[in-house]
Design a protein around this motif. Structure first.
Motif, mmCIF file in Angstrom:
data_model
loop_
_atom_site.group_PDB
_atom_site.id
_atom_site.type_symbol
_atom_site.label_atom_id
_atom_site.label_comp_id
_atom_site.label_asym_id
_atom_site.label_seq_id
_atom_site.Cartn_x
_atom_site.Cartn_y
_atom_site.Cartn_z
ATOM 1 N N THR B 117 -4.944 -2.058 5.541
ATOM 2 C CA THR B 117 -3.633 -1.967 6.169
ATOM 3 C C THR B 117 -3.811 -2.648 7.514
ATOM 4 N N VAL B 163 0.752 -3.854 4.165
ATOM 5 C CA VAL B 163 0.057 -3.024 3.178
ATOM 6 C C VAL B 163 -0.202 -3.875 1.931
ATOM 7 N N ASP B 165 -0.518 -4.359 -1.462
ATOM 8 C CA ASP B 165 -0.284 -3.591 -2.686
ATOM 9 C C ASP B 165 -1.144 -4.043 -3.866
ATOM 10 N N SER B 172 -8.146 1.788 5.121
ATOM 11 C CA SER B 172 -7.087 2.258 6.013
ATOM 12 C C SER B 172 -7.442 1.924 7.459
ATOM 13 N N LYS B 207 -2.905 10.210 0.122
ATOM 14 C CA LYS B 207 -1.938 9.123 0.182
ATOM 15 C C LYS B 207 -2.201 8.318 1.451
ATOM 16 N N ASN B 209 -1.328 6.920 4.895
ATOM 17 C CA ASN B 209 -0.499 7.626 5.875
ATOM 18 C C ASN B 209 0.894 6.992 6.016
ATOM 19 N N ASP B 210 1.839 7.528 5.246
ATOM 20 C CA ASP B 210 3.168 6.941 5.192
ATOM 21 C C ASP B 210 3.907 6.997 6.518
ATOM 22 N N LEU B 213 2.719 4.477 8.964
ATOM 23 C CA LEU B 213 2.981 3.102 8.529
ATOM 24 C C LEU B 213 4.456 2.759 8.674
ATOM 25 N N VAL B 214 5.322 3.724 8.371
ATOM 26 C CA VAL B 214 6.763 3.485 8.536
ATOM 27 C C VAL B 214 7.084 3.279 10.006
#
Lengths: 141, 369
Positions: B117, B163, B165, B172, B207, B209-210, B213-214
């Protein structure tokens, strides 16, 4: 008396539909604007976007791309690519704030001599209204 | 949710240890990574096969001497690589690699993709005077806090696709609060899981870290708006472009480093666009002047029409420009609207054809009628 302004317009025509359509317009003795210069290609799919860009940047007042109607291409799908290329050129010119009005796409079939006359007249009138392409005055290109 | 391999070491050390494990256990035959030239602060991409060389590997150093997608294409162009290698690349480089593979200019077989990321890279100019390490503490700090570091490449501070995919393993980095304590490798595909089997460290499920990242994406998008606002009528339109590209030397460096510009002989270097004496004569006759070298704006506009739709925003073009023309920003702008038009994102999917090689029969209905 001042000389009347006649624009210079380059038209890329596919040989199977649009060029034959233009031919029909001639045979039918329709009045075609003298500003149109035709370049005949085997298919509108042959129109490299660079042809159009070069014509524009080297100073032509308008550029026409013409081919068979979608679905009628002599080579099955050449004009579908042309359509995407036209959209690409249009979008890039728009993003760069260049004059998108001067570039035109039209489908003219072999039987549409009248349409050819109408489309060229309209485009030529529009370009005459816009005046000369500003690149003609721009030295540092 | 994906399996995560956690190594209790700072992220850079952790990934180096993982690479060492891969080579030692013969999981891969080589590792393609950034490597530090000994006793200097300069970095280049290298393919390492000797375990002893791993000490010089600098996999996550925030610098991009060349787009790795382009480099990988240079040695997989003719055939797939015979033995498995692991490559450590950034998300934009990975997307470039996918775009090149789509165009049959590269081959993904036998390649394990390890990406991160991405927190961005510094401009190449920041390594020029032999000093680079002093920038790093700030960089890792900003990555930890998911902040936008203004000294990074403009394309990085405004990047929203950070990110990777399609990667087999995602390290990370951006938005990871525990960077300094542990290295988290997210095993994104079955290939990645196979690669990490038996590796040192603890396995958990977690997961990415949403929230962080958002948050990072939002602040970068804000930067993007600001950057695009700086390009306005003053730099665009015919008169504006003449000003923007006035300093252009026509060195074509931007094209040379562009991963998407893969043609062996570029149209703009061919005889087709070579200006003859008669051209200059007629220019002088008609306008009273001519720019030499000519065709600068034609070159840039032409290149945008040819490949901006596949532009991955790596920022190499701006970075190598000797006269600091914001080529990458213009490409981002043009590319964004083109990609929106064709609903395309370069490097999103290996199976998705590039917009110029496909069509939908009933799109743009009414056009040209």
């Amino acid at each position: 008396m001042e000389k009347e302004y006649t624009p210079q317009i380059i038209g890329f025509l596919c040989t199977w539909c649009s060029y034959t359509g233009a031919d029909l317009a001639g045979v039918s003795r329709l009045q075609i604007p003298p500003s149109i210069r035709v370049i005949r290609l085997m298919c509108s799919g042959r129109i490299d976007p660079l042809f159009v860009t070069k014509a524009f940047i080297k100073g032509s007042d308008g550029v026409m791309m013409m081919g068979c109607h979608p679905g009628d291409c002599h080579y099955q799908k050449g004009n579908y690519y042309t359509r995407r290329r036209y959209k690409t050129i249009n979008s890039v010119f728009e993003s760069l704030h260049l004059d998108t009005e001067r570039i035109m796409l039209s489908w003219v079939s072999a039987s549409e001599g009248v349409k050819y006359g109408k489309v060229t007249k309209e485009f030529s009138d529009k370009i005459t209204g816009l005046g000369p392409n500003p690149v003609q005055k721009e030295i540092f290109l | 949710m994906s399996d995560v391999l956690k190594i209790k070491k700072p992220v850079e050390e952790g990934i180096t240890e993982f690479l060492k494990f891969l080579l030692e256990k013969n999981k891969v035959k080589g590792i393609f990574t950034l490597r530090k030239a000994e006793k200097t602060d300069s970095f280049s991409y290298s393919l390492i096969t000797d375990v002893k060389e791993i000490k010089n590997a600098a996999p996550l150093t925030p610098i991009m001497p060349a787009n790795a997608g382009q480099l990988l294409s240079s040695f997989t162009l003719e055939d797939a690589i015979k033995e498995p290698i692991a490559v450590i690349i950034r998300p934009c480089e990975l997307r470039a690699f996918v775009e090149l593979t789509k165009r049959i200019q590269a081959n993904m077989e036998n390649i394990f993709l390890i990406s991160s990321t991405c927190a961005g890279v510094f401009p190449l100019k920041s390594t020029q005077n032999g000093k680079f390490s002093h920038l790093l503490p700030k960089y890792w700090d900003a990555a930890k806090k998911s902040e936008v570091l203004p000294s990074l490449r403009p394309t990085c501070t405004t990047c929203e696709h950070f990110v990777p995919d399609l990667a087999d393993i995602i390290v990370s980095v951006a938005g990871n609060k525990n960077l300094a304590e542990e290295c988290s490798l997210h095993l994104n595909t079955s290939k990645g899981e196979e690669l990490a089997q038996g590796a040192p460290g603890n396995k958990t499920t977690e997961k990415l870290n949403d929230v962080e990242l958002v948050k990072l994406k939002e602040s970068r998008l804000k930067e993007r708006e600001k950057l695009f606002a700086s390009i306005n009528d003053k730099n665009l339109g015919l008169a504006g472009m003449v000003k923007t590209f006035a300093p252009c030397l026509s060195c074509h460096g931007c094209r040379q480093v562009c991963p998407i510009c893969f043609c062996t002989l570029c149209d703009f270097d061919s005889k087709t666009h070579e200006d003859k004496v008669s051209h200059y004569e007629s220019e002088l006759h008609q306008k009273g002047g001519a720019r030499i070298p000519s065709g600068t704006i034609f070159f840039h506009t032409g290149r945008m029409i040819h490949m901006a739709v596949s532009c991955v925003n790596c920022g190499m073009c701006s970075d190598v420009c000797p006269v600091d023309i914001p080529v990458a920003t213009l490409f981002s702008m043009v590319g964004e609207s083109l990609q929106k038009l064709f609903d395309y994102l370069p490097g999103r999917d290996l199976e998705e054809p590039a917009p110029c090689e496909t069509f939908i029969e009933n799109e743009f209905a009414g056009l040209g009628e």
